[in-house]
Design a protein around this motif. Sequence first.
Motif, mmCIF file in Angstrom:
data_model
loop_
_atom_site.group_PDB
_atom_site.id
_atom_site.type_symbol
_atom_site.label_atom_id
_atom_site.label_comp_id
_atom_site.label_asym_id
_atom_site.label_seq_id
_atom_site.Cartn_x
_atom_site.Cartn_y
_atom_site.Cartn_z
ATOM 1 N N LYS A 15 0.830 -1.204 0.000
ATOM 2 C CA LYS A 15 0.000 0.000 0.000
ATOM 3 C C LYS A 15 0.863 1.252 0.000
ATOM 4 C CE LYS A 15 -3.715 2.304 2.537
ATOM 5 N NZ LYS A 15 -4.600 2.266 3.744
ATOM 6 N N ASP A 16 1.944 1.224 0.789
ATOM 7 C CA ASP A 16 2.853 2.367 0.864
ATOM 8 C C ASP A 16 3.536 2.616 -0.473
ATOM 9 O OD1 ASP A 16 4.282 4.410 2.493
ATOM 10 O OD2 ASP A 16 6.034 3.180 1.984
ATOM 11 N N MET A 17 3.958 1.540 -1.141
ATOM 12 C CA MET A 17 4.610 1.682 -2.445
ATOM 13 C C MET A 17 3.640 2.224 -3.489
ATOM 14 S SD MET A 17 7.214 -1.554 -2.863
ATOM 15 C CE MET A 17 5.992 -2.814 -2.469
ATOM 16 N N MET A 18 2.393 1.752 -3.448
ATOM 17 C CA MET A 18 1.384 2.246 -4.388
ATOM 18 C C MET A 18 1.092 3.714 -4.145
ATOM 19 S SD MET A 18 -1.300 -0.959 -4.492
ATOM 20 C CE MET A 18 -2.414 -0.071 -5.574
ATOM 21 N N ASN A 19 1.055 4.097 -2.873
ATOM 22 C CA ASN A 19 0.806 5.492 -2.527
ATOM 23 C C ASN A 19 1.936 6.386 -3.006
ATOM 24 O OD1 ASN A 19 -0.803 7.519 -1.150
ATOM 25 N ND2 ASN A 19 0.853 7.605 0.352
ATOM 26 N N ARG A 20 3.165 5.903 -2.845
ATOM 27 C CA ARG A 20 4.327 6.674 -3.276
ATOM 28 C C ARG A 20 4.359 6.837 -4.802
ATOM 29 N NH1 ARG A 20 8.901 7.100 0.194
ATOM 30 N NH2 ARG A 20 8.423 6.416 2.313
ATOM 31 N N SER A 21 3.921 5.813 -5.514
ATOM 32 C CA SER A 21 3.980 5.860 -6.973
ATOM 33 C C SER A 21 2.866 6.704 -7.578
ATOM 34 C CB SER A 21 3.915 4.443 -7.545
ATOM 35 O OG SER A 21 2.673 3.834 -7.229
ATOM 36 N N SER A 22 1.732 6.824 -6.888
ATOM 37 C CA SER A 22 0.584 7.537 -7.444
ATOM 38 C C SER A 22 0.410 8.937 -6.877
ATOM 39 C CB SER A 22 -0.708 6.734 -7.190
ATOM 40 O OG SER A 22 -0.941 6.614 -5.796
ATOM 41 N N ARG A 23 1.118 9.254 -5.781
ATOM 42 C CA ARG A 23 0.972 10.567 -5.161
ATOM 43 C C ARG A 23 2.330 11.168 -4.851
ATOM 44 N NH1 ARG A 23 -4.027 12.095 -3.160
ATOM 45 N NH2 ARG A 23 -5.667 10.552 -3.451
ATOM 46 N N PHE A 24 2.396 12.489 -5.024
ATOM 47 C CA PHE A 24 3.619 13.205 -4.694
ATOM 48 C C PHE A 24 3.573 13.527 -3.206
ATOM 49 C CE2 PHE A 24 6.177 17.140 -4.457
ATOM 50 C CZ PHE A 24 7.364 16.650 -4.960
ATOM 51 N N ILE A 25 4.379 12.815 -2.411
ATOM 52 C CA ILE A 25 4.284 12.927 -0.950
ATOM 53 C C ILE A 25 5.457 13.681 -0.341
ATOM 54 C CG2 ILE A 25 2.893 10.831 -0.746
ATOM 55 C CD1 ILE A 25 5.467 9.354 0.038
ATOM 56 N N SER A 108 7.131 11.022 -12.605
ATOM 57 C CA SER A 108 5.920 11.160 -13.420
ATOM 58 C C SER A 108 4.776 11.796 -12.630
ATOM 59 C CB SER A 108 5.494 9.794 -13.950
ATOM 60 O OG SER A 108 5.260 8.880 -12.883
ATOM 61 N N THR A 109 4.668 11.443 -11.342
ATOM 62 C CA THR A 109 3.602 12.014 -10.521
ATOM 63 C C THR A 109 3.823 13.501 -10.296
ATOM 64 O OG1 THR A 109 3.367 9.893 -9.369
ATOM 65 C CG2 THR A 109 2.365 11.809 -8.338
ATOM 66 N N ALA A 110 5.074 13.887 -10.049
ATOM 67 C CA ALA A 110 5.402 15.298 -9.860
ATOM 68 C C ALA A 110 5.108 16.096 -11.128
ATOM 69 C CB ALA A 110 6.866 15.451 -9.460
ATOM 70 N N LYS A 111 5.369 15.509 -12.286
ATOM 71 C CA LYS A 111 5.095 16.177 -13.557
ATOM 72 C C LYS A 111 3.597 16.394 -13.740
ATOM 73 C CE LYS A 111 9.192 14.302 -15.866
ATOM 74 N NZ LYS A 111 9.688 13.376 -16.913
ATOM 75 N N ARG A 112 2.812 15.357 -13.411
ATOM 76 C CA ARG A 112 1.351 15.493 -13.532
ATOM 77 C C ARG A 112 0.828 16.541 -12.563
ATOM 78 N NH1 ARG A 112 1.620 9.735 -14.187
ATOM 79 N NH2 ARG A 112 1.218 9.427 -11.960
ATOM 80 N N LEU A 113 1.393 16.567 -11.362
ATOM 81 C CA LEU A 113 1.000 17.566 -10.376
ATOM 82 C C LEU A 113 1.303 18.969 -10.894
ATOM 83 C CD1 LEU A 113 0.114 18.458 -7.517
ATOM 84 C CD2 LEU A 113 2.476 18.056 -6.765
ATOM 85 N N MET A 114 2.485 19.158 -11.464
ATOM 86 C CA MET A 114 2.880 20.466 -11.965
ATOM 87 C C MET A 114 1.980 20.922 -13.108
ATOM 88 S SD MET A 114 6.468 21.709 -13.657
ATOM 89 C CE MET A 114 5.996 20.986 -15.244
ATOM 90 N N ILE A 115 1.696 20.022 -14.045
ATOM 91 C CA ILE A 115 0.860 20.374 -15.191
ATOM 92 C C ILE A 115 -0.552 20.746 -14.754
ATOM 93 C CG2 ILE A 115 -0.241 19.458 -17.275
ATOM 94 C CD1 ILE A 115 2.316 17.779 -17.699
ATOM 95 N N ASN A 116 -1.113 19.953 -13.851
ATOM 96 C CA ASN A 116 -2.498 20.182 -13.425
ATOM 97 C C ASN A 116 -2.657 21.433 -12.574
ATOM 98 O OD1 ASN A 116 -4.621 17.784 -13.973
ATOM 99 N ND2 ASN A 116 -2.545 16.962 -13.934
ATOM 100 N N THR A 117 -1.604 21.840 -11.890
ATOM 101 C CA THR A 117 -1.673 23.090 -11.126
ATOM 102 C C THR A 117 -1.281 24.292 -11.983
ATOM 103 O OG1 THR A 117 0.582 22.697 -10.306
ATOM 104 C CG2 THR A 117 -1.251 22.010 -8.891
#
Length: 210
Positions: A15-25, A108-117
């Motif tokens: 669960k922790d690995m999935m969270n890290r891969s899908s969310r910028f924490i 990849s998650t950080a990139k998606r976060l940056m684009i969406n903001t």
Amino acid sequence: MKEEQKHIEALHDIKDMMNRSSRFISLSGLSGISAGVCALAATIYIWPVWLSVRGKLLATDEVQTYPATSVQSLLVITGVITFISALLLALLFTWLRSKKTNTSIWGSTAKRLMINTAIPILTGGFVTYRLLELDLVGLIAPSCLIFYGLALLNGSKYTVSEIRWLGICQIILGLVNLWFIGYGLIAWAIGFGVLHILYGALMWWKYERV
């Protein structure tokens, strides 16, 4: 019993690995606090100038000690310096947290976060620039709050859930400010200053306190 405990721990790890891969924490609570401090410092600096135009915005006082162009220039320069300072501090604290948690700061998650903001923020920047051209200074603060809130809301699915609530609060504050035009700087200080500090403190207490 030990075997069952191992399975539970394994599920937690997955669960922790999935969270890290899908969310910028790697966002640090100190980033929010530093951004809030920058905003409050800018508010204190710009306050005397804002008082000189506030009367005109409220249509109760035609006296304006600063030319409109000078006020606009000062507002823009102060806003840009505040944004850059807050951004640099946010990057610094985020980098330090990523080193501490051993997570990548640019994936990849950080990139998606940056684009969406970035999309709502850039849109808000064009709207703000047009408002300045039209001398609609009183609408700048609520517009900034609303578009910033939309940016946080849009990017919240790629990071911690607290960002979503911060975005909602910014939007509500901006909408309220539309009916209280002469109090834009106060709303700006609450939104970008106080709310950021409260959010940052909550983030630090919840995720970083050891």
